[in-house]
Design an enzyme around this catalytic site. Structure first.
Site, PDB file in Angstrom:
ATOM      1  N   ASP A 105     -18.503 -18.114 -23.710  1.00  0.00           N
ATOM      2  CA  ASP A 105     -17.259 -17.883 -22.965  1.00  0.00           C
ATOM      3  C   ASP A 105     -16.243 -17.002 -23.684  1.00  0.00           C
ATOM      4  O   ASP A 105     -15.025 -17.223 -23.585  1.00  0.00           O
ATOM      5  CB  ASP A 105     -16.641 -19.229 -22.575  1.00  0.00           C
ATOM      6  N   ASP A 165     -21.393 -18.662 -14.232  1.00  0.00           N
ATOM      7  CA  ASP A 165     -20.040 -18.448 -14.771  1.00  0.00           C
ATOM      8  C   ASP A 165     -19.982 -17.242 -15.701  1.00  0.00           C
ATOM      9  O   ASP A 165     -18.952 -16.591 -15.845  1.00  0.00           O
ATOM     10  CB  ASP A 165     -19.567 -19.673 -15.560  1.00  0.00           C
TER      11      ASP A 165
END
Ligand code: GLY
Length: 392
Positions: A105, A165
């Site tokens: 991320d 994601d």
């Protein structure tokens, strides 16, 4: 209730006056949060409406810094720039010292904090931090399968998978190629999205949340959910990551094959919205269900539609802009926090994770604010009234 574009167009659309008022309200709350959230960050989700102060950990702290940059752009007030700059220093240390970065991320964390700082203020330390983060993310690229491994130690058999994601982490790589001239980052990003859409997009245009790749052959193996209701269901936020992720890759790659992919994931999302246009946390649930909503999924989808509309022919651009502005109206009216006494967040009614028989989650941040919901709400408001140069 199954929506169509015709039914969607009957809903009221957010106009400039409503959006400006919503932005003013949101910025007022952000200003009042600054005393707590400058040296510290808000927790990923609120607790009974209120964020707690945390260190710079987890995947979510960049959203708050992104909110500060948006507030700075809207107001030109030094107080927001100063607070965001303090946080950029924190991100520099986080990546330099590798604090809680054993995951993919990097884009969520560094695009909205450090790339934004570099784009808006020319902050060289922010650029250095963002490039370190891009290198770190590039280290998760797996040639066998051509994807970025989401979680766990790189190459670990039990975690040899991608997740939808991650499409939002790709812009950090495209940006790194632009500023360094080294095409390797963009090549990894493009390979990743090709692999991802090839395996996560189902025939009915819904998406898997995560997909395992065979370590020996590099071939897609099987899909499972992590945060959705079922392995075969459409987790609302995952579908939204698909919408915005495809739009962002289109922005950088201008590969027209992504237009059809965008339409597929977006039309599925829009056609499965309930009567009030705020999605339940999974599209297994529809109007009348007692399950919680995920307002953040709607905010993400609005940003994706407004980004992609820039590149579409007029008819399609109007279609998606029209849908986005109707969802934004619903978000402002039913989820926009107007009362700092009920919450220190901006967007109510999000769901971080909800447990189910087939997922591995515990309930977390159910019917609460979350920092990404706040960020994408601010970004959606901004995009709907201005030609905004994005941080992604
Ligand atoms: N990227 C993690 C989530 O959407 O919850």
């Amino acid at each position: 209730m199954a929506q169509t574009f015709e039914t969607l167009m009957k809903y009221p659309a957010a106009d400039e006056a409503l959006v400006k008022k919503a932005l003013e309200t949101a910025i007022g709350i952000v200003r009042s949060d600054l005393s707590v959230f400058t040296d510290h960050f808000p927790s990923s989700n609120s607790f009974q409406g209120f964020y707690e102060a945390t260190e710079n950990v987890e995947w979510t702290t960049g959203f708050w810094t992104g909110v500060l940059w948006l507030a700075y752009e809207h107001t030109d007030e030094e107080v927001f720039r100063q607070a965001a700059t303090v946080q950029v220093d924190s991100f520099f240390h986080r990546i330099a010292d590798k604090i809680d970065v054993n995951h993919h991320d990097m884009g969520f964390l560094f695009s909205l904090s450090c790339v934004a700082a570099y784009k808006l203020t020319g902050n060289e330390k922010a650029k250095e931090a963002a490039l370190m983060a891009a290198d770190h993310l590039a280290g998760r690229y797996r040639e066998k399968g051509k994807f970025l491994q989401a979680w766990g130690s790189v190459g670990e058999a039990s975690e040899y998978r991608l997740i939808i994601d991650c499409l939002l982490n790709l812009p950090l790589l495209y940006w790194a190629s632009e500023v360094t001239g080294d095409k390797k980052y963009a090549r990894m990003a493009e390979n990743h999205i090709k692999t991802a859409v090839n395996c996560i997009l189902r025939e009915d245009d819904s998406t898997y949340h995560t997909y395992f790749i065979d370590m020996e052959t590099g071939e897609p193996s099987y899909g499972v959910t992590h945060q959705g209701n079922r392995n075969d269901s459409a987790w609302a936020r995952g579908q939204a990551w698909g919408i915005y992720g495809i739009a962002l890759s289109y922005h950088y790659l201008r590969d027209d094959s992504y237009i059809r992919l965008f339409e597929r994931v977006t039309d599925f999302f829009l056609c499965h919205l309930p009567e009030d246009l705020i999605p339940y946390w999974d599209f297994d649930f529809d109007t009348g269900s007692a399950e919680p909503r995920d307002s953040s999924a709607a905010a993400i989808a609005v940003c994706g539609m407004l980004e992609m509309a820039k590149y579409l022919d007029r008819e399609r651009a109007e279609k998606y802009t029209g849908a986005a502005k109707r969802m934004l109206y619903a978000l402002i009216r039913t989820c926009g926090n107007a009362d700092p006494k009920q919450s220190n967040g901006l967007l109510l009614h999000g769901t971080y994770a909800r447990d189910s028989a087939e997922n591995t989650c515990k309930n977390r941040g159910v019917d609460e604010c979350n920092t990404w919901g706040d960020y994408f709400y601010m970004e959606a408001l901004t995009r709907s009234i201005a030609d905004w140069e994005m941080y992604w």
